[in-house]
Design a protein around this motif. Structure first.
Motif, PDB file in Angstrom:
ATOM      1  N   ALA A  37       0.713  -1.175   0.016  1.00 15.91           N
ATOM      2  CA  ALA A  37      -0.014   0.219   0.087  1.00 15.91           C
ATOM      3  C   ALA A  37       0.951   1.247   0.063  1.00 15.91           C
ATOM      4  N   HIS A  38       1.895   1.108   0.988  1.00 22.19           N
ATOM      5  CA  HIS A  38       2.927   2.418   0.802  1.00 22.19           C
ATOM      6  C   HIS A  38       3.558   2.518  -0.788  1.00 22.19           C
ATOM      7  N   VAL A  39       4.088   1.609  -1.153  1.00 23.65           N
ATOM      8  CA  VAL A  39       4.662   1.385  -2.524  1.00 23.65           C
ATOM      9  C   VAL A  39       3.763   2.132  -3.475  1.00 23.65           C
ATOM     10  N   LEU A  40       2.198   1.648  -3.569  1.00 25.58           N
ATOM     11  CA  LEU A  40       1.274   2.008  -4.617  1.00 25.58           C
ATOM     12  C   LEU A  40       1.030   3.724  -4.308  1.00 25.58           C
ATOM     13  N   LYS A  41       1.047   3.988  -2.864  1.00 24.71           N
ATOM     14  CA  LYS A  41       0.856   5.508  -2.669  1.00 24.71           C
ATOM     15  C   LYS A  41       1.805   6.234  -3.142  1.00 24.71           C
ATOM     16  N   ALA A  42       3.215   5.910  -3.002  1.00 26.48           N
ATOM     17  CA  ALA A  42       4.155   6.590  -3.424  1.00 26.48           C
ATOM     18  C   ALA A  42       4.090   6.671  -4.931  1.00 26.48           C
ATOM     19  N   ARG A  43       3.860   5.655  -5.752  1.00 23.23           N
ATOM     20  CA  ARG A  43       3.842   5.741  -7.301  1.00 23.23           C
ATOM     21  C   ARG A  43       2.693   6.531  -7.764  1.00 23.23           C
ATOM     22  N   LEU A  44       1.557   6.631  -7.167  1.00 22.32           N
ATOM     23  CA  LEU A  44       0.441   7.446  -7.321  1.00 22.32           C
ATOM     24  C   LEU A  44       0.888   8.940  -7.190  1.00 22.32           C
ATOM     25  N   ARG A  45       1.335   9.245  -6.040  1.00 21.82           N
ATOM     26  CA  ARG A  45       1.761  10.645  -5.726  1.00 21.82           C
ATOM     27  C   ARG A  45       2.784  11.012  -6.844  1.00 21.82           C
ATOM     28  N   ALA A  46       3.732  10.364  -7.247  1.00 15.88           N
ATOM     29  CA  ALA A  46       4.961  10.644  -8.162  1.00 15.88           C
ATOM     30  C   ALA A  46       4.112  10.864  -9.790  1.00 15.88           C
ATOM     31  N   MET A  47       3.136  10.117  -9.925  1.00 15.70           N
ATOM     32  CA  MET A  47       2.422  10.437 -11.308  1.00 15.70           C
ATOM     33  C   MET A  47       1.711  11.584 -11.406  1.00 15.70           C
ATOM     34  N   ALA A  48       1.081  11.862 -10.018  1.00 19.41           N
ATOM     35  CA  ALA A  48       0.120  13.099 -10.119  1.00 19.41           C
ATOM     36  C   ALA A  48       1.104  14.310 -10.015  1.00 19.41           C
ATOM     37  N   ALA A  49       2.329  14.160  -9.376  1.00 27.38           N
ATOM     38  CA  ALA A  49       3.319  15.443  -9.296  1.00 27.38           C
ATOM     39  C   ALA A  49       3.653  15.625 -10.732  1.00 27.38           C
ATOM     40  N   GLU A  50       3.913  14.823 -11.704  1.00 24.10           N
ATOM     41  CA  GLU A  50       4.345  15.037 -12.938  1.00 24.10           C
ATOM     42  C   GLU A  50       3.857  16.392 -13.915  1.00 24.10           C
ATOM     43  N   PRO A  51       4.688  17.418 -14.201  1.00 27.32           N
ATOM     44  CA  PRO A  51       4.231  18.404 -14.826  1.00 27.32           C
ATOM     45  C   PRO A  51       3.602  18.104 -16.107  1.00 27.32           C
ATOM     46  N   GLN A  52       2.380  18.813 -16.239  1.00 29.31           N
ATOM     47  CA  GLN A  52       1.493  18.876 -17.520  1.00 29.31           C
ATOM     48  C   GLN A  52       1.452  19.900 -18.209  1.00 29.31           C
ATOM     49  N   PRO A  53       1.306  19.787 -19.696  1.00 29.79           N
ATOM     50  CA  PRO A  53       1.054  21.191 -20.165  1.00 29.79           C
ATOM     51  C   PRO A  53      -0.446  21.751 -20.102  1.00 29.79           C
ATOM     52  N   THR A  54      -0.539  23.024 -19.814  1.00 30.50           N
ATOM     53  CA  THR A  54      -1.835  23.887 -19.617  1.00 30.50           C
ATOM     54  C   THR A  54      -2.367  24.581 -20.756  1.00 30.50           C
ATOM     55  N   ASN A  55      -1.893  24.505 -21.896  1.00 30.92           N
ATOM     56  CA  ASN A  55      -2.412  25.228 -22.957  1.00 30.92           C
ATOM     57  C   ASN A  55      -3.290  24.438 -24.123  1.00 30.92           C
ATOM     58  N   SER A  56      -4.249  24.942 -24.838  1.00 29.97           N
ATOM     59  CA  SER A  56      -5.147  24.119 -25.439  1.00 29.97           C
ATOM     60  C   SER A  56      -4.338  23.923 -26.851  1.00 29.97           C
ATOM     61  N   ALA A  57      -3.179  24.298 -27.149  1.00 28.86           N
ATOM     62  CA  ALA A  57      -2.535  23.682 -28.549  1.00 28.86           C
ATOM     63  C   ALA A  57      -1.987  22.386 -28.231  1.00 28.86           C
ATOM     64  N   HIS A  58      -1.919  22.017 -26.767  1.00 26.10           N
ATOM     65  CA  HIS A  58      -1.357  20.570 -26.484  1.00 26.10           C
ATOM     66  C   HIS A  58      -2.574  19.415 -26.612  1.00 26.10           C
ATOM     67  N   GLY A  59      -3.694  19.798 -26.404  1.00 29.62           N
ATOM     68  CA  GLY A  59      -4.903  19.114 -26.446  1.00 29.62           C
ATOM     69  C   GLY A  59      -6.144  19.445 -25.525  1.00 29.62           C
ATOM     70  N   LYS A  60      -6.934  18.602 -25.407  1.00 30.50           N
ATOM     71  CA  LYS A  60      -7.997  18.997 -24.658  1.00 30.50           C
ATOM     72  C   LYS A  60      -7.775  18.549 -23.064  1.00 30.50           C
ATOM     73  N   PRO A  61      -8.394  19.010 -22.008  1.00 34.22           N
ATOM     74  CA  PRO A  61      -8.088  18.830 -20.700  1.00 34.22           C
ATOM     75  C   PRO A  61      -8.928  17.710 -20.424  1.00 34.22           C
ATOM     76  N   TYR A  62      -8.289  16.514 -19.614  1.00 31.03           N
ATOM     77  CA  TYR A  62      -8.939  15.662 -19.106  1.00 31.03           C
ATOM     78  C   TYR A  62      -8.832  15.542 -17.624  1.00 31.03           C
ATOM     79  N   GLY A  63      -9.616  15.051 -16.625  1.00 27.19           N
ATOM     80  CA  GLY A  63      -9.523  14.977 -15.269  1.00 27.19           C
ATOM     81  C   GLY A  63      -8.993  13.523 -15.140  1.00 27.19           C
ATOM     82  N   LEU A  64      -8.470  13.527 -13.871  1.00 27.27           N
ATOM     83  CA  LEU A  64      -8.253  12.222 -13.419  1.00 27.27           C
ATOM     84  C   LEU A  64      -8.151  12.403 -11.777  1.00 27.27           C
ATOM     85  N   LEU A  65      -9.248  11.585 -11.036  1.00 23.62           N
ATOM     86  CA  LEU A  65      -9.423  11.667  -9.731  1.00 23.62           C
ATOM     87  C   LEU A  65      -8.733  10.181  -9.269  1.00 23.62           C
TER      88      LEU A  65
END
Length: 82
Positions: A37-65
């Protein structure tokens, strides 16, 4: 700010999926040791912290909860095949 706020915010943002649009919702239960569970938590936190483009030229926004929590899952009796 608890998990209810995040779930409500995600629901408020959700758009209906049109033909050909990518969308997926699932509830999954995992049986994990505390270490797993601790390993999974760390993996999910790392994925959520990855920088993401925020402009519409890159595509449409999708949400991930993503929610990682201890769950109370009812124990079902064994299926006797009847």
């Amino acid at each position: 700010m608890g998990p209810e706020f995040l779930v409500d915010a995600a629901l408020d943002e959700m758009l209906s999926s049109g033909p050909g649009q990518a969308s997926h919702t699932a509830l999954r239960h995992l049986w994990l040791t505390d270490d797993e569970a601790h390993v999974l938590k760390a993996r999910l936190r790392a994925m959520a912290a990855e920088p993401q483009p925020t402009n519409s030229a890159h595509g449409k926004p999708y949400g991930l909860l993503v929610s990682h929590f201890r769950a109370e899952v009812p124990s079902l009796p064994p299926d006797d095949g009847r």
